[in-house]
Design a protein around this motif. Sequence first.
Motif, PDB file in Angstrom:
ATOM      1  N   PRO A   1       0.832  -1.199   0.000  1.00 35.11           N
ATOM      2  CA  PRO A   1       0.000   0.000   0.000  1.00 35.11           C
ATOM      3  C   PRO A   1       0.870   1.254   0.000  1.00 35.11           C
ATOM      4  O   PRO A   1       1.899   1.299   0.682  1.00 35.11           O
ATOM      5  CB  PRO A   1      -0.804  -0.121   1.301  1.00 35.11           C
ATOM      6  N   PRO A   2       0.494   2.284  -0.728  1.00 38.66           N
ATOM      7  CA  PRO A   2       1.367   3.462  -0.879  1.00 38.66           C
ATOM      8  C   PRO A   2       1.659   4.192   0.427  1.00 38.66           C
ATOM      9  O   PRO A   2       2.702   4.832   0.539  1.00 38.66           O
ATOM     10  CB  PRO A   2       0.601   4.348  -1.869  1.00 38.66           C
ATOM     11  N   GLU A   3       0.771   4.109   1.408  1.00 44.44           N
ATOM     12  CA  GLU A   3       0.978   4.827   2.670  1.00 44.44           C
ATOM     13  C   GLU A   3       1.657   3.970   3.734  1.00 44.44           C
ATOM     14  O   GLU A   3       1.906   4.445   4.841  1.00 44.44           O
ATOM     15  CB  GLU A   3      -0.368   5.328   3.211  1.00 44.44           C
ATOM     16  N   LEU A   4       1.943   2.720   3.439  1.00 41.83           N
ATOM     17  CA  LEU A   4       2.515   1.816   4.438  1.00 41.83           C
ATOM     18  C   LEU A   4       4.013   2.061   4.594  1.00 41.83           C
ATOM     19  O   LEU A   4       4.745   2.114   3.605  1.00 41.83           O
ATOM     20  CB  LEU A   4       2.279   0.365   4.028  1.00 41.83           C
ATOM     21  N   GLU A   5       4.466   2.200   5.841  1.00 43.33           N
ATOM     22  CA  GLU A   5       5.884   2.435   6.110  1.00 43.33           C
ATOM     23  C   GLU A   5       6.517   1.329   6.941  1.00 43.33           C
ATOM     24  O   GLU A   5       7.733   1.129   6.873  1.00 43.33           O
ATOM     25  CB  GLU A   5       6.061   3.778   6.834  1.00 43.33           C
ATOM     26  N   THR A   6       5.736   0.643   7.751  1.00 48.26           N
ATOM     27  CA  THR A   6       6.276  -0.365   8.654  1.00 48.26           C
ATOM     28  C   THR A   6       5.192  -1.403   8.918  1.00 48.26           C
ATOM     29  O   THR A   6       4.084  -1.310   8.381  1.00 48.26           O
ATOM     30  CB  THR A   6       6.746   0.293   9.966  1.00 48.26           C
ATOM     31  N   GLY A   7       5.497  -2.407   9.735  1.00 49.00           N
ATOM     32  CA  GLY A   7       4.513  -3.424  10.045  1.00 49.00           C
ATOM     33  C   GLY A   7       3.323  -2.857  10.804  1.00 49.00           C
ATOM     34  O   GLY A   7       3.471  -1.934  11.613  1.00 49.00           O
ATOM     35  N   GLU A   8       2.136  -3.406  10.551  1.00 47.79           N
ATOM     36  CA  GLU A   8       0.925  -2.918  11.206  1.00 47.79           C
ATOM     37  C   GLU A   8       0.066  -4.081  11.691  1.00 47.79           C
ATOM     38  O   GLU A   8      -0.031  -5.115  11.015  1.00 47.79           O
ATOM     39  CB  GLU A   8       0.102  -2.050  10.248  1.00 47.79           C
ATOM     40  N   PHE A   9      -0.558  -3.905  12.880  1.00 48.47           N
ATOM     41  CA  PHE A   9      -1.553  -4.841  13.404  1.00 48.47           C
ATOM     42  C   PHE A   9      -2.880  -4.112  13.519  1.00 48.47           C
ATOM     43  O   PHE A   9      -2.913  -2.945  13.921  1.00 48.47           O
ATOM     44  CB  PHE A   9      -1.169  -5.352  14.801  1.00 48.47           C
ATOM     45  N   PHE A  10      -3.984  -4.818  13.210  1.00 47.15           N
ATOM     46  CA  PHE A  10      -5.331  -4.268  13.340  1.00 47.15           C
ATOM     47  C   PHE A  10      -6.103  -5.149  14.318  1.00 47.15           C
ATOM     48  O   PHE A  10      -6.360  -6.317  14.033  1.00 47.15           O
ATOM     49  CB  PHE A  10      -6.016  -4.219  11.972  1.00 47.15           C
ATOM     50  N   LEU A  11      -6.479  -4.570  15.474  1.00 42.68           N
ATOM     51  CA  LEU A  11      -6.993  -5.340  16.600  1.00 42.68           C
ATOM     52  C   LEU A  11      -8.425  -4.943  16.933  1.00 42.68           C
ATOM     53  O   LEU A  11      -8.975  -3.999  16.382  1.00 42.68           O
ATOM     54  CB  LEU A  11      -6.098  -5.127  17.823  1.00 42.68           C
ATOM     55  N   GLY A  12      -9.021  -5.688  17.882  1.00 38.06           N
ATOM     56  CA  GLY A  12     -10.345  -5.356  18.374  1.00 38.06           C
ATOM     57  C   GLY A  12     -11.480  -5.941  17.550  1.00 38.06           C
ATOM     58  O   GLY A  12     -12.644  -5.665  17.804  1.00 38.06           O
ATOM     59  N   HIS A  13     -11.180  -6.748  16.574  1.00 41.38           N
ATOM     60  CA  HIS A  13     -12.167  -7.383  15.705  1.00 41.38           C
ATOM     61  C   HIS A  13     -12.141  -8.884  15.951  1.00 41.38           C
ATOM     62  O   HIS A  13     -11.139  -9.424  16.436  1.00 41.38           O
ATOM     63  CB  HIS A  13     -11.838  -7.075  14.241  1.00 41.38           C
ATOM     64  N   ALA A  14     -13.248  -9.545  15.636  1.00 44.81           N
ATOM     65  CA  ALA A  14     -13.264 -11.003  15.766  1.00 44.81           C
ATOM     66  C   ALA A  14     -12.190 -11.654  14.903  1.00 44.81           C
ATOM     67  O   ALA A  14     -11.746 -12.767  15.182  1.00 44.81           O
ATOM     68  CB  ALA A  14     -14.640 -11.543  15.378  1.00 44.81           C
ATOM     69  N   SER A  15     -11.768 -10.940  13.864  1.00 45.46           N
ATOM     70  CA  SER A  15     -10.747 -11.458  12.949  1.00 45.46           C
ATOM     71  C   SER A  15      -9.632 -10.424  12.792  1.00 45.46           C
ATOM     72  O   SER A  15      -9.616  -9.664  11.816  1.00 45.46           O
ATOM     73  CB  SER A  15     -11.371 -11.780  11.588  1.00 45.46           C
TER      74      SER A  15
ATOM     75  N   GLN B   1      -8.459 -13.304  21.178  1.00 45.56           N
ATOM     76  CA  GLN B   1      -9.049 -12.857  19.920  1.00 45.56           C
ATOM     77  C   GLN B   1     -10.396 -13.527  19.668  1.00 45.56           C
ATOM     78  O   GLN B   1     -11.363 -12.879  19.244  1.00 45.56           O
ATOM     79  CB  GLN B   1      -8.081 -13.136  18.776  1.00 45.56           C
ATOM     80  N   LEU B   2     -10.484 -14.822  19.948  1.00 49.16           N
ATOM     81  CA  LEU B   2     -11.744 -15.534  19.751  1.00 49.16           C
ATOM     82  C   LEU B   2     -12.839 -15.003  20.673  1.00 49.16           C
ATOM     83  O   LEU B   2     -14.027 -15.070  20.349  1.00 49.16           O
ATOM     84  CB  LEU B   2     -11.534 -17.031  19.982  1.00 49.16           C
ATOM     85  N   GLN B   3     -12.423 -14.477  21.826  1.00 48.21           N
ATOM     86  CA  GLN B   3     -13.371 -13.930  22.804  1.00 48.21           C
ATOM     87  C   GLN B   3     -13.640 -12.439  22.601  1.00 48.21           C
ATOM     88  O   GLN B   3     -14.322 -11.819  23.408  1.00 48.21           O
ATOM     89  CB  GLN B   3     -12.827 -14.160  24.220  1.00 48.21           C
ATOM     90  N   HIS B   4     -13.091 -11.876  21.498  1.00 44.97           N
ATOM     91  CA  HIS B   4     -13.243 -10.443  21.201  1.00 44.97           C
ATOM     92  C   HIS B   4     -12.697  -9.600  22.351  1.00 44.97           C
ATOM     93  O   HIS B   4     -13.312  -8.619  22.777  1.00 44.97           O
ATOM     94  CB  HIS B   4     -14.702 -10.082  20.934  1.00 44.97           C
ATOM     95  N   GLY B   5     -11.551  -9.977  22.853  1.00 44.09           N
ATOM     96  CA  GLY B   5     -10.969  -9.303  24.004  1.00 44.09           C
ATOM     97  C   GLY B   5     -10.493  -7.891  23.711  1.00 44.09           C
ATOM     98  O   GLY B   5     -10.373  -7.466  22.552  1.00 44.09           O
ATOM     99  N   ASP B   6     -10.202  -7.171  24.784  1.00 45.00           N
ATOM    100  CA  ASP B   6      -9.749  -5.783  24.717  1.00 45.00           C
ATOM    101  C   ASP B   6      -8.457  -5.700  23.902  1.00 45.00           C
ATOM    102  O   ASP B   6      -7.463  -6.354  24.242  1.00 45.00           O
ATOM    103  CB  ASP B   6      -9.520  -5.267  26.140  1.00 45.00           C
ATOM    104  N   PRO B   7      -8.418  -4.897  22.849  1.00 39.62           N
ATOM    105  CA  PRO B   7      -7.189  -4.786  22.052  1.00 39.62           C
ATOM    106  C   PRO B   7      -6.000  -4.266  22.844  1.00 39.62           C
ATOM    107  O   PRO B   7      -4.850  -4.563  22.523  1.00 39.62           O
ATOM    108  CB  PRO B   7      -7.577  -3.832  20.918  1.00 39.62           C
TER     109      PRO B   7
END
Length: 379
Positions: free
Chosen positions: A195-209, A355-361
């Motif tokens: 992606p053009p705006e990506l500079e480093t590793g990223e995690f996306f949390l707080g979702h069932a997946s 993650q399966l329990q939709h826990g606090d990110p």
Amino acid sequence: MTVDRIGSITKALVVGGGIGGMAAAISLAERGVAVELIDIDPEWRVYGAGITITGPTLRAYKQLGLLEAIKAEGAITSKIRLFEYDGTHLLDLDEPAIEEGLPATGGIMRPVLHRIMQMRVRELDIEVRLGLSVTAIKTSEDFSDVTFTDGQSRTYDLVIGADSVFSSVRDLVFPHMGPALPTGQGCWRISIRKPPELETGEFFLGHASPCGITVCAPEKVYMWMLTPHIDRDEHMSDEELFVTLKSLLADFGGNAGWIRDNMTPGDWINYRPLSAALQPKDWYHGRVVLLGDAAHATTPHLASGAGMAVESGIVLAEELARTNNVTSALRAYQERRYERCRDVIETSVAVGKLQLQHGDPKVHAELLGAALHRLNAPF
């Protein structure tokens, strides 16, 4: 870097030509052991997208003399950015270098990493036999007799089972062990342009997946997504993989959303269920020993499965070089590796349950940060 020679064994067999098996083969060959490596794939291929290489894993590859090649063909970064799944920034996990001259973290395409390791195996004149596995192993305190799938038999001072989570060596020699257990999650992976705006590793949390993105080359990334396991009797077609992953990303913003909007059916996509197991002691019997997924299979939550396998290959060779008593060396190898591998596996599984329990990110981020800090300790 000079290394101590191994005087206790002269001839070793490595079963499995993956990351752990090659690390063990390289480490032994550099210490004067005549190593033979076999792999069941006649083409010695590897499938997959990218691989995240944490600081501890880079440290292990530095000991193998492969750091510069990885830096040249992969991507190096200094932090991981954590986001809510909608793209809201949470915090940055800065990853300072754990020793001078060592990059903090990075990524590389898995086939590229395998090629780098395969080149080193060839440079060391390690005998490689392909399209081959083992059907019987008779071991004692002094040697192991091995029968192969082609009907031949050979004798070795040591046999190393590094033949994956489905290890044939484990099944033949270690009846007290069992298969890795499913965790209830599955892992999606896609290899795509950066992606053009990506500079480093990223995690996306707080979702069932939850998902994450790793930079693997100047213009190449892979994205992973962890979902509750999709139970099916047959593999999904390429079209099903594409449509399902695109749908799973519907709620995501930021660069994860960019990947959803720009992915094409031509991008490599894969799905597999996750399993994990820390095999009970002992990891050795007679002149047979296990390492990598055969002994300590983990999930990708800490991006440390490959790192643990490389470390185990190095530690095994180090301990064999310390003493002429092979049993003592194998015991020392096990004791150096067991708790470190246990920490990785138990933390990874705990993060998956959260993650399966939709826990606090934020709790998720704390678990990741603490575990990555512990991994910085010497192995």
